[in-house]
Design a protein around this motif. Sequence first.
Motif: not given
Length: 326
Positions: A111-133, A293-297
């Motif tokens: 698919f082509d993201p610009d040609r085939d998809l329409l984003p309605v709205s951003l929905t969330w943002d979240l960080p990555n976390v560095a983890v160990v056991s 996560a943090k909600m977005l619109w």
Amino acid sequence: MFNRRALLAAPLAAPALAPTSARAQSAWPERPVRVIVPFPPAGSTDVLTRILAEQLGSRLGQPFVIENRPGAGGNIGVDQIAKAAPDGYTIGTATLGAFSINQYLYARLPFDPDRDLLPVSLTWDLPNVAVVSSQHMQARTFAEFIAWARTQRNGVTYGSPGVGTSPHLSSALLFSRLGIEATHVPFRGAAQTIPAMLSGDVNFALDNLPSYLPVIQGGQMRALAVTSEARWPTVPDVPTMAEAGIPNFVVTSWASLVVPRATPRAIVDRIGATLRAIEQDAGVQGRFATAGAKMLWSTPEQAEARGVRERPMWQEAVRLSGARAE
């Protein structure tokens, strides 16, 4: 004679079609809506999309039914959204990979993201976390982990939800920057990565916070740093990368609710307005925060602009990591 009559009748018939189409759009949804999640169950994309689907269903009066279609870094599920009938009855979540990464990672996208998809709205943002056991790693800070990693003759291992995902690319960039030899171990999602880490088979992960929040809070995993610009509210005691001694390493994962590009704007606007009401709901905000996560619109145009804006960074990340996928 038949053709002449048809031509004469056409102008009379045409106006009747538009009100019918408009009524169909204004009545949407009149039946259940399929919501495609392009990643496995239990991961952050699945968990957060389910919260949104539940809210959309209750506010719009029809079930919004989750359908997991994982594979190929999200391409399989996103392709099904892109090629669905543009009638509002197939929607789904697309992450930053679909907009900003996969076109550089894969030799060919279905698919082509610009040609085939329409984003309605951003929905969330979240960080990555560095983890160990907690059981298999003595390091309690990022500096201690780095010092330990530099003593390993065969390097360290790190897990991710797949080749070319933002956790993989972020981890590869991190270890390259630190000059530490590290071997990537791809899994099909956090549900597989976490057991491997808890058993001691994998040393480290830099992955989406929501997937790891339960094991961090339960004490099985130790969080060393988050990749957000400021400390994250659900793990306030965990330092940022900058505070942990890694400056200029702010990388967050985001997602958008998407529809096929030709979906009528009236339907797109109704979904967007409902998402805005959800984003302003304090109770839903709390559920997202609990999940990490943090909600977005946003407007569709703002969502598209973010995807385009971040492409140079991820194109460089793919190049430096050497990641390629078929």
